[in-house]
Design an enzyme around this catalytic site. Structure first.
Site, mmCIF file in Angstrom:
data_model
loop_
_atom_site.group_PDB
_atom_site.id
_atom_site.type_symbol
_atom_site.label_atom_id
_atom_site.label_comp_id
_atom_site.label_asym_id
_atom_site.label_seq_id
_atom_site.Cartn_x
_atom_site.Cartn_y
_atom_site.Cartn_z
ATOM 1 N N LYS A 81 1.025 -1.140 -0.140
ATOM 2 C CA LYS A 81 -0.043 0.266 0.018
ATOM 3 C C LYS A 81 0.716 1.090 -0.456
ATOM 4 O O LYS A 81 2.392 1.059 0.325
ATOM 5 C CB LYS A 81 -0.513 0.341 1.400
ATOM 6 C CG LYS A 81 -2.054 0.695 0.972
ATOM 7 C CD LYS A 81 -2.935 -0.540 0.682
ATOM 8 C CE LYS A 81 -4.151 1.160 0.591
ATOM 9 N NZ LYS A 81 -5.809 0.399 0.070
ATOM 10 N N GLY A 181 -25.674 2.170 2.016
ATOM 11 C CA GLY A 181 -24.710 2.902 1.481
ATOM 12 C C GLY A 181 -25.176 2.513 -0.354
ATOM 13 O O GLY A 181 -24.566 1.060 -0.608
ATOM 14 N N VAL A 182 -25.551 3.256 -1.067
ATOM 15 C CA VAL A 182 -25.613 2.858 -2.555
ATOM 16 C C VAL A 182 -25.297 3.560 -3.509
ATOM 17 O O VAL A 182 -25.372 3.906 -4.352
ATOM 18 C CB VAL A 182 -27.575 2.612 -2.854
ATOM 19 C CG1 VAL A 182 -27.667 1.076 -2.418
ATOM 20 C CG2 VAL A 182 -28.258 4.238 -2.214
ATOM 21 N N GLY A 183 -24.229 4.085 -3.036
ATOM 22 C CA GLY A 183 -23.411 4.459 -3.920
ATOM 23 C C GLY A 183 -22.368 3.461 -5.431
ATOM 24 O O GLY A 183 -22.824 2.636 -5.922
ATOM 25 N N HIS A 184 -20.932 3.072 -5.294
ATOM 26 C CA HIS A 184 -20.489 2.779 -6.697
ATOM 27 C C HIS A 184 -20.423 1.232 -6.801
ATOM 28 O O HIS A 184 -21.335 1.119 -7.480
ATOM 29 C CB HIS A 184 -19.015 2.992 -6.406
ATOM 30 C CG HIS A 184 -18.593 4.028 -7.203
ATOM 31 N ND1 HIS A 184 -18.372 5.299 -7.190
ATOM 32 C CD2 HIS A 184 -18.655 4.141 -8.935
ATOM 33 C CE1 HIS A 184 -18.642 6.135 -7.103
ATOM 34 N NE2 HIS A 184 -18.181 6.115 -8.761
ATOM 35 N N VAL A 185 -20.714 1.065 -5.827
ATOM 36 C CA VAL A 185 -20.617 -0.509 -5.133
ATOM 37 C C VAL A 185 -22.185 -1.179 -5.046
ATOM 38 O O VAL A 185 -22.662 -1.763 -5.733
ATOM 39 C CB VAL A 185 -19.921 -1.304 -3.612
ATOM 40 C CG1 VAL A 185 -20.148 -2.747 -3.915
ATOM 41 C CG2 VAL A 185 -18.589 -1.126 -4.568
ATOM 42 N N TYR A 187 -25.058 0.412 -5.253
ATOM 43 C CA TYR A 187 -26.249 0.380 -6.953
ATOM 44 C C TYR A 187 -26.039 -0.948 -7.767
ATOM 45 O O TYR A 187 -27.239 -1.380 -7.760
ATOM 46 C CB TYR A 187 -25.561 1.728 -7.602
ATOM 47 C CG TYR A 187 -26.053 1.394 -9.007
ATOM 48 C CD1 TYR A 187 -27.237 1.923 -9.134
ATOM 49 C CD2 TYR A 187 -25.505 1.623 -9.908
ATOM 50 C CE1 TYR A 187 -28.129 1.867 -10.078
ATOM 51 C CE2 TYR A 187 -26.366 1.855 -11.135
ATOM 52 C CZ TYR A 187 -27.524 1.314 -10.924
ATOM 53 O OH TYR A 187 -28.337 1.584 -12.474
#
Ligand code: NAD
Length: 369
Positions: A81, A181-185, A187
């Site tokens: 990282k 949480g319905v953001g990128h993933v 959704y």
């Protein structure tokens, strides 16, 4: 306070590189945790850390996590990282990321970078001008693009494995699923869940994201804190970390926790045990959300979207089944079982070191092939 070497030794790190470029203002740390299985891959986070110690602590913690994620996903990668110390809203520019790219190039492939919190595809394309050891660039430039759809498919498949184990069902039809949480993933996960005929409940702090899943998938909206005590079968955290803690676990009415968010357990051992004691089956976060990493691994080998999706779908299902089987056989938490599965793969591959192989370059081809 521990010295740098003590901190590295505690977590088993191989190498830590401090990057300081006076001319471009770059201050970054690259941590390589373990390269037994392959080159260390992990995103580059940009964050305004208050102290250098905070930055070091974060990069050591995150890079170790990547070794486990790659190992359990069956990828030929190690864990690494990077963190760039700075404000991602005000301090970004081409020269800063090109400078970072030169440090990555200096590691000659022992570390491969990607996007993370505070960095974007555009930033990685600046990095790409200085090094080929970078993934997560746009599809137009031969990269794999947005990893979220693959992460969502892997998470969906992981939910199916968890349901099979906990409820003995092959289908999710009729189950009540709460997606936080319905953001990128989130959704894309809602899209897969809807196709399978679940009753979908969603919550998010962002109204536009909520509106989209209500309109497209007929999801029912619940309040932010209501999700923990809702009458649902499956809680799918897809927003923040540490949502499984002393306060929330006693409230849960679901029998399954399976979602894409990173670092879901506030205190890993304690909260994994609390879930086990309550009879709630927890899909370890780094095993179920490995789709994004699987996508990056495919980019290194020459991106094939179909193969990446297939690996995420089939691989994550099988991995979770192995974790659940081990947890049951040894009467340990699923979190503990996942660590053992990952550690076993690292130690098994380490045994190969005594066998001579032609030198491998990091992009997967043998030099004499
Ligand atoms: P994102 O930022 O696109 O989506 C997160 C969503 O959560 C946003 O819509 C946001 O408004 C919402 N949110 C924030 N605070 C909330 C709260 N208190 N309650 C409810 N909703 C809240 O991020 P993403 O890319 O979809 O990633 C989601 C999670 O999955 C993160 O934890 C991320 O680290 C993890 N993850 C993502 C990927 C990937 O491929 N994107 C891969 C592995 C893990």
């Amino acid at each position: 306070m521990l010295s740098v070497f003590e901190s590295m030794e505690n977590r088993g790190h191989e190498e830590v590189v401090f990057c300081n470029d006076k001319d471009t203002g770059l201050k970054a740390i690259i941590a390589i945790h373990n390269t037994t299985i392959g080159p260390a891959l992990g995103g580059c986070r940009m964050w305004a850390y208050e102290t250098d110690e905070d930055a070091l602590k974060d990069v050591l913690r995150l890079s170790r996590g990547m070794s486990y994620k790659a190992a359990i996903a069956g990828l030929n990668l190690g864990g690494g990282k990077a963190v760039i110390i700075g404000d991602s809203k005000t301090d970004k520019n081409e020269i800063l990321f090109r400078s970072f790219g030169r440090f990555v190039q200096g590691l000659a492939g022992r570390y491969i970078t990607a996007e993370d919190v505070g960095t974007s595809v555009k930033d990685m394309e600046w990095v790409r001008t200085e090094t080929r050891y970078v993934t997560g660039i746009s599809r137009a430039l031969g990269g794999s693009g947005d990893p979220s759809p693959v992460t969502a498919l892997g998470t969906f498949s992981g939910i199916k494995a968890t349901v099979k184990k906990q409820l003995g069902k092959d289908s999710l039809f009729g189950l009540k699923v709460g997606v936080q949480g319905v953001g990128h993933v989130g959704y894309h996960l809602c899209r897969y869940l809807t196709r399978e005929g679940v009753e979908l409940f969603v919550t998010d702090i962002d109204d536009a994201s909520i509106k989209r899943v209500v309109e497209e998938f007929g999801a029912k909206v619940i309040d932010l804190d209501e999700i923990y005590e809702s009458d649902i079968d499956i809680y799918a955290p897809c927003a923040l970390g540490a949502t499984l803690n002393d306060e929330t676990i006693p409230k849960l009415r679901c029998s399954i926790v399976a979602g894409a968010a990173n670092n879901q357990l506030q205190k890993e051992d304690i909260h994994a045990k609390m879930l086990k004691d309550r009879g709630i089956l927890y899909a370890p976060d780094y095993a179920i959300n490995a789709g994004g990493l699987i996508n990056c691994a495919n980019e290194i080998e020459g991106y094939n979207r179909e193969r990446a999706f297939r690996q995420a779908e089939e691989g994550i299902y099988d991995t979770l089944m192995e974790v659940f089987k081990r947890a049951e056989a040894e009467d340990v938490t699923t979190h503990n079982a996942a660590s053992k599965v990952a550690e076993k793969r690292m130690s098994d591959v380490a045994k190969l070191k005594n066998v001579y192989l032609p030198k491998k370059n990091v992009m997967g081809k043998r030099d004499n092939a």
